[in-house]
Design a protein around this motif. Sequence first.
Motif, PDB file in Angstrom:
ATOM      1  N   LEU A 182       0.819  -1.208   0.000  1.00 16.00           N
ATOM      2  CA  LEU A 182       0.000   0.000   0.000  1.00 16.00           C
ATOM      3  C   LEU A 182       0.855   1.261   0.000  1.00 16.00           C
ATOM      4  O   LEU A 182       2.020   1.233   0.386  1.00 16.00           O
ATOM      5  N   VAL A 183       0.231   2.350  -0.412  1.00 17.68           N
ATOM      6  CA  VAL A 183       0.851   3.671  -0.364  1.00 17.68           C
ATOM      7  C   VAL A 183      -0.211   4.643   0.145  1.00 17.68           C
ATOM      8  O   VAL A 183      -1.399   4.496  -0.170  1.00 17.68           O
ATOM      9  N   ALA A 184       0.211   5.612   0.952  1.00 17.49           N
ATOM     10  CA  ALA A 184      -0.710   6.643   1.438  1.00 17.49           C
ATOM     11  C   ALA A 184      -1.101   7.539   0.268  1.00 17.49           C
ATOM     12  O   ALA A 184      -0.269   7.881  -0.568  1.00 17.49           O
ATOM     13  N   ALA A 185      -2.383   7.914   0.230  1.00 19.50           N
ATOM     14  CA  ALA A 185      -2.880   8.788  -0.831  1.00 19.50           C
ATOM     15  C   ALA A 185      -3.662   9.936  -0.194  1.00 19.50           C
ATOM     16  O   ALA A 185      -4.576   9.704   0.597  1.00 19.50           O
ATOM     17  N   ILE A 186      -3.287  11.144  -0.549  1.00 22.60           N
ATOM     18  CA  ILE A 186      -3.948  12.336  -0.049  1.00 22.60           C
ATOM     19  C   ILE A 186      -4.782  12.927  -1.174  1.00 22.60           C
ATOM     20  O   ILE A 186      -4.288  13.112  -2.281  1.00 22.60           O
ATOM     21  N   ALA A 187      -6.048  13.213  -0.870  1.00 19.89           N
ATOM     22  CA  ALA A 187      -6.930  13.873  -1.834  1.00 19.89           C
ATOM     23  C   ALA A 187      -6.984  15.353  -1.472  1.00 19.89           C
ATOM     24  O   ALA A 187      -7.379  15.721  -0.368  1.00 19.89           O
ATOM     25  N   GLN A 188      -6.551  16.182  -2.413  1.00 18.32           N
ATOM     26  CA  GLN A 188      -6.509  17.632  -2.237  1.00 18.32           C
ATOM     27  C   GLN A 188      -7.473  18.260  -3.236  1.00 18.32           C
ATOM     28  O   GLN A 188      -7.497  17.895  -4.408  1.00 18.32           O
ATOM     29  N   GLU A 189      -8.262  19.221  -2.752  1.00 24.81           N
ATOM     30  CA  GLU A 189      -9.266  19.852  -3.597  1.00 24.81           C
ATOM     31  C   GLU A 189      -8.632  20.795  -4.608  1.00 24.81           C
ATOM     32  O   GLU A 189      -7.851  21.679  -4.253  1.00 24.81           O
ATOM     33  N   ARG A 190      -8.993  20.587  -5.855  1.00 28.51           N
ATOM     34  CA  ARG A 190      -8.511  21.461  -6.925  1.00 28.51           C
ATOM     35  C   ARG A 190      -9.091  22.860  -6.723  1.00 28.51           C
ATOM     36  O   ARG A 190     -10.255  23.025  -6.410  1.00 28.51           O
ATOM     37  N   GLY A 191      -8.271  23.852  -6.877  1.00 31.86           N
ATOM     38  CA  GLY A 191      -8.717  25.238  -6.749  1.00 31.86           C
ATOM     39  C   GLY A 191      -8.457  25.817  -5.374  1.00 31.86           C
ATOM     40  O   GLY A 191      -7.881  26.881  -5.260  1.00 31.86           O
ATOM     41  N   THR A 192      -8.858  25.090  -4.316  1.00 26.33           N
ATOM     42  CA  THR A 192      -8.675  25.615  -2.958  1.00 26.33           C
ATOM     43  C   THR A 192      -7.394  25.112  -2.313  1.00 26.33           C
ATOM     44  O   THR A 192      -6.873  25.751  -1.415  1.00 26.33           O
ATOM     45  N   GLY A 193      -6.918  23.938  -2.733  1.00 20.68           N
ATOM     46  CA  GLY A 193      -5.739  23.341  -2.120  1.00 20.68           C
ATOM     47  C   GLY A 193      -6.035  22.674  -0.786  1.00 20.68           C
ATOM     48  O   GLY A 193      -5.134  22.157  -0.129  1.00 20.68           O
ATOM     49  N   LYS A 194      -7.296  22.634  -0.386  1.00 19.33           N
ATOM     50  CA  LYS A 194      -7.678  22.047   0.898  1.00 19.33           C
ATOM     51  C   LYS A 194      -7.493  20.533   0.857  1.00 19.33           C
ATOM     52  O   LYS A 194      -7.886  19.867  -0.101  1.00 19.33           O
ATOM     53  N   VAL A 195      -6.903  19.982   1.923  1.00 19.57           N
ATOM     54  CA  VAL A 195      -6.762  18.539   2.043  1.00 19.57           C
ATOM     55  C   VAL A 195      -8.114  17.985   2.479  1.00 19.57           C
ATOM     56  O   VAL A 195      -8.639  18.356   3.527  1.00 19.57           O
TER      57      VAL A 195
END
Length: 137
Positions: free
Chosen positions: A22-35
Motif C-alpha cells: 500500500l501507499v498513502a494517498a492524499i486527496a486535495q481539492e482542486r482550486g482551494t488546495g484544501k486537504v
Amino acid sequence: MSDPATRADDWLDAVSWDDNGLVAAIAQERGTGKVLMMAWMNREALRLTRESGHAVYWSRSRQRLWHKGESSGHQQVVRDIRLDCDGDVVLLEVEQRGGIACHTGRHSCFYRALDESAAWRAVEPVLKDPDAIYSKG
C-alpha cells in the motif's frame, strides 16, 4: 525484449509500496488546495484511478477496492496525480462531487482541531446527515 504490457506499468514501480503493498494517498481539492482526506491505495487502485479518472482506494477494513462515492455518490474526479520525493505518498488533485468527502457528512475528513485545552474540537459543520447519505432505502 521486454513485454510492452510490463513497460506500460513502469510508472507503478516508482512507488515505494509498504510491506502490505500500500501507499498513502492524499486527496486535495482542486482550486482551494484544501486537504480533503487520506486513504490507502494498492497497485490496482492507483492503476484504476489513472485509467478511470476517478479516485479508487484500497479499504483496509473491507480488504477490497473502494471506488470513492460508490455508496454516497460523492465521487472524486482526479485532475492530477503526483508522487512525493520519497515515492511513499501519492497526492491526488480532485474535484469533489457533491462537496462532501468525509463519511461524517463534512467537506473534509480533517474537521477537528486541537484547542488550547488539548482537546479535539469539531471546526467544520456537517453538511449532510450521514444517515441520509448512506441510507439503504
